[in-house]
Design a protein around this motif. Structure first.
Motif, PDB file in Angstrom:
ATOM      1  N   ALA A 150      -2.580  -1.106 -11.603  1.00 35.85           N
ATOM      2  CA  ALA A 150      -2.778   0.161 -12.303  1.00 35.85           C
ATOM      3  C   ALA A 150      -3.508   1.154 -11.400  1.00 35.85           C
ATOM      4  O   ALA A 150      -4.380   0.780 -10.615  1.00 35.85           O
ATOM      5  N   SER A 151      -3.125   2.407 -11.511  1.00 41.11           N
ATOM      6  CA  SER A 151      -3.767   3.440 -10.696  1.00 41.11           C
ATOM      7  C   SER A 151      -4.551   4.435 -11.535  1.00 41.11           C
ATOM      8  O   SER A 151      -5.131   5.383 -10.999  1.00 41.11           O
ATOM      9  N   ASP A 152      -4.593   4.218 -12.869  1.00 38.95           N
ATOM     10  CA  ASP A 152      -5.241   5.208 -13.729  1.00 38.95           C
ATOM     11  C   ASP A 152      -6.743   5.288 -13.527  1.00 38.95           C
ATOM     12  O   ASP A 152      -7.373   6.294 -13.883  1.00 38.95           O
ATOM     13  N   ALA A 153      -7.354   4.232 -12.950  1.00 42.74           N
ATOM     14  CA  ALA A 153      -8.801   4.261 -12.704  1.00 42.74           C
ATOM     15  C   ALA A 153      -9.142   4.825 -11.326  1.00 42.74           C
ATOM     16  O   ALA A 153     -10.317   5.028 -11.010  1.00 42.74           O
ATOM     17  N   MET A 154      -8.126   5.069 -10.487  1.00 44.29           N
ATOM     18  CA  MET A 154      -8.373   5.603  -9.153  1.00 44.29           C
ATOM     19  C   MET A 154      -8.831   7.060  -9.247  1.00 44.29           C
ATOM     20  O   MET A 154      -8.482   7.761 -10.203  1.00 44.29           O
ATOM     21  N   PRO A 155      -9.628   7.513  -8.272  1.00 46.88           N
ATOM     22  CA  PRO A 155     -10.051   8.926  -8.279  1.00 46.88           C
ATOM     23  C   PRO A 155      -8.826   9.837  -8.286  1.00 46.88           C
ATOM     24  O   PRO A 155      -7.857   9.606  -7.552  1.00 46.88           O
TER      25      PRO A 155
ATOM     26  N   ASN B 115      -4.771  -5.668  -1.665  1.00 48.34           N
ATOM     27  CA  ASN B 115      -3.496  -5.253  -2.251  1.00 48.34           C
ATOM     28  C   ASN B 115      -2.307  -5.974  -1.625  1.00 48.34           C
ATOM     29  O   ASN B 115      -1.207  -5.936  -2.158  1.00 48.34           O
ATOM     30  N   TYR B 116      -2.513  -6.602  -0.451  1.00 52.64           N
ATOM     31  CA  TYR B 116      -1.421  -7.300   0.220  1.00 52.64           C
ATOM     32  C   TYR B 116      -1.074  -8.573  -0.539  1.00 52.64           C
ATOM     33  O   TYR B 116      -1.954  -9.342  -0.947  1.00 52.64           O
ATOM     34  N   LEU B 117       0.216  -8.807  -0.703  1.00 53.13           N
ATOM     35  CA  LEU B 117       0.670  -9.940  -1.503  1.00 53.13           C
ATOM     36  C   LEU B 117       0.853 -11.189  -0.648  1.00 53.13           C
ATOM     37  O   LEU B 117       1.148 -11.111   0.544  1.00 53.13           O
ATOM     38  N   LEU B 118       0.700 -12.341  -1.286  1.00 54.99           N
ATOM     39  CA  LEU B 118       0.896 -13.632  -0.644  1.00 54.99           C
ATOM     40  C   LEU B 118       1.716 -14.524  -1.580  1.00 54.99           C
ATOM     41  O   LEU B 118       1.796 -14.271  -2.786  1.00 54.99           O
TER      42      LEU B 118
ATOM     43  N   THR C  59       0.002   9.926  -8.304  1.00 53.49           N
ATOM     44  CA  THR C  59       0.299   9.485  -9.665  1.00 53.49           C
ATOM     45  C   THR C  59      -0.738   8.478 -10.152  1.00 53.49           C
ATOM     46  O   THR C  59      -1.077   7.521  -9.443  1.00 53.49           O
ATOM     47  N   ARG C  60      -1.223   8.676 -11.347  1.00 50.18           N
ATOM     48  CA  ARG C  60      -2.218   7.784 -11.959  1.00 50.18           C
ATOM     49  C   ARG C  60      -1.662   7.301 -13.297  1.00 50.18           C
ATOM     50  O   ARG C  60      -1.431   8.100 -14.212  1.00 50.18           O
ATOM     51  N   SER C  61      -1.426   5.995 -13.406  1.00 49.50           N
ATOM     52  CA  SER C  61      -0.897   5.423 -14.636  1.00 49.50           C
ATOM     53  C   SER C  61      -1.197   3.936 -14.670  1.00 49.50           C
ATOM     54  O   SER C  61      -1.523   3.335 -13.646  1.00 49.50           O
ATOM     55  N   ARG C  62      -1.046   3.349 -15.834  1.00 50.17           N
ATOM     56  CA  ARG C  62      -1.283   1.907 -15.942  1.00 50.17           C
ATOM     57  C   ARG C  62      -0.164   1.111 -15.276  1.00 50.17           C
ATOM     58  O   ARG C  62      -0.299  -0.087 -15.057  1.00 50.17           O
ATOM     59  N   TRP C  63       0.946   1.797 -14.955  1.00 49.59           N
ATOM     60  CA  TRP C  63       2.049   1.140 -14.250  1.00 49.59           C
ATOM     61  C   TRP C  63       1.936   1.298 -12.744  1.00 49.59           C
ATOM     62  O   TRP C  63       2.788   0.807 -12.011  1.00 49.59           O
ATOM     63  N   GLY C  64       0.894   1.977 -12.261  1.00 50.62           N
ATOM     64  CA  GLY C  64       0.714   2.158 -10.828  1.00 50.62           C
ATOM     65  C   GLY C  64       1.196   3.517 -10.355  1.00 50.62           C
ATOM     66  O   GLY C  64       1.553   4.392 -11.158  1.00 50.62           O
TER      67      GLY C  64
END
Length: 419
Positions: A204-209, A10-13, A84-89
């Motif tokens: 996206a976070s919608d697939a996270m538990p 998840n860390y950006l470069l 929060t779970r959504s396609r926007w994170g």
């Protein structure tokens, strides 16, 4: 106790990291500009126009009520963003929706003709803005590796501290054009936050538990034991104390210029803007240099301690010289100290969070943010009490501020998990 962890992938470069850094800097610049301009200039002017005789007490009441709601909203919003779970994170929906509702309420403040209606709308705006702020702060823990957070924090800190000054400058010069001034701040934050979400797409976070909310457990989670997590407790205490001192002076700066220095109303509005420009140069320079040096030497504590001590020295200047000379000195030195403190404080906060496999960084950083919000309740009340006890002697506010800010430096020293 340790550094807040996120999955390494998840860390950006590269360009994505630079884009997010710059976007965070701009967003925090505008948000802090809004806070300083509205709280430091626009609201005090509006409140004084409504009731000159009760302006100090009404301003203290406004700060107190606002900060109670802000203190509750910030950690709760942070905890809910973790879930929060959504396609926007997890964080982006809070940033977009919070900025929309906050800006609409803020613009409404400009039309209010009574203290109570003004306070209701401002409290609504504050709740919305404080609900999005922990989401933005947590992105530093979510998307940047720990060893690079000093430079990120320095850049964001430069934006924040620059915004605090720029907001005062803009509001000082536009104090006579209230609707335009409020509209400018509200519109700038709204556009910036919506653009931020659009160009920095969060995974996206919608697939996270999903984490169902068990209310008893949810609210118990806001207690972090000082015995189990002493570094977190010391960091909270340090932040609390420094903002008790800083907010007491900042909240009453316009009235200090009028009733302690002796400037007329119009002259005080211009003076607060000019002082802010001096502070701006010192703030930005100090923030950028401190953030770079902190990463270079991988040290956080010395910069936070030194920044606190410099801020305390700044507050002594108007006591020695209660005139514009003392205020010019205050403006320059507070810029150096606050810029150093702010640029490293955020990085230090992300590194004292309790380790959690559940991903509670938003909640924990929200709790640390209450160390800023609670002084907004207490310090104006403290200042108002001091003014009532000592016949409107504004020097008592500076003496109290010096004590709090120096005490803050000593709370950083026992932190062990951060160098």
């Amino acid at each position: 106790m340790g550094t807040a962890k996120a999955p390494a992938d998840n860390y950006l470069l590269g360009p994505q990291r630079m884009r997010l850094q710059l976007s965070l800097m701009v967003n925090f610049f505008l948000l802090m500009a809004l806070y300083s301009g509205v709280l430091g200039v626009l609201l005090p002017n509006q409140i004084a126009e409504l009731d000159e005789g009760s302006k100090a007490n009404n301003l203290a009441l406004l700060f107190a009520v606002t900060s109670i709601f802000s203190t509750l909203a910030t950690p709760i919003a942070g905890a809910l963003s973790d879930r929060t779970r959504s396609r926007w994170g997890k964080r982006s929906p809070w940033i977009a929706i919070g900025s929309l509702f906050g800006s609409l309420a803020l613009f409404g403040v400009s039309w209010m003709t009574s203290f109570w209606s003004l306070m209701v709308l401002w409290v609504m705006a504050a709740i919305a803005y404080n609900s999005m702020q922990p989401a933005m702060t947590t992105l530093i823990a979510d998307r940047f590796a720990p060893e690079s957070r000093g430079s990120v924090s320095g850049l964001v800190g430069a934006g924040m501290t620059g915004g605090l000054t720029a907001g005062t400058v803009v509001a000082g010069y536009l104090a006579g054009e209230r609707v335009l001034a409020y509209g400018l701040f509200a519109g700038a934050v709204l556009v910036s936050c919506l653009a931020f979400v659009a160009i920095n797409r969060e995974p996206a976070s919608d697939a996270m538990p999903r984490r169902p909310i068990v209310w008893g457990e949810f609210f118990r989670g806001f207690w972090i034991s000082p015995k189990k997590h002493p570094d977190f407790a010391w960091a909270f205490a340090s932040r609390f104390l420094i903002y008790m001192g800083y907010q007491a002076v900042a909240a009453y700066l316009l009235y200090i210029l009028r009733d302690y220095i002796g400037l007329a109303d119009e002259a005080s509005n211009i003076a607060i803007a000019n002082l802010a420009m001096v502070t701006l140069v010192c703030l930005v320079t100090s923030s950028l240099i401190s953030g770079w040096l902190s990463d270079k030497f991988q040290r956080r504590k010395p910069f936070v301690i030194l920044g606190s001590l410099i801020m305390g020295c700044a507050m002594i200047a108007p006591l020695i010289s209660p005139d514009m000379g003392g205020m010019w000195t205050y403006a320059a030195v507070i810029g150096v100290g606050y810029g150093m403190f702010m640029s490293i404080d955020m990085a230090l906060m992300t590194q004292v969070l309790p380790e959690s496999a559940l991903g509670d960084e938003g909640k924990d950083l929200g709790i640390l943010t209450t160390a800023v919000n609670i002084p907004q309740i207490l310090s104006p009340i403290m200042a108002a009490i001091l003014l009532n006890l000592f016949a409107n002697d504004y020097s008592t506010i500076f003496w109290a501020a010096v004590i709090f800010v120096f005490a803050s430096a000593f709370c950083v020293m026992p932190i062990r998990s951060v160098r």
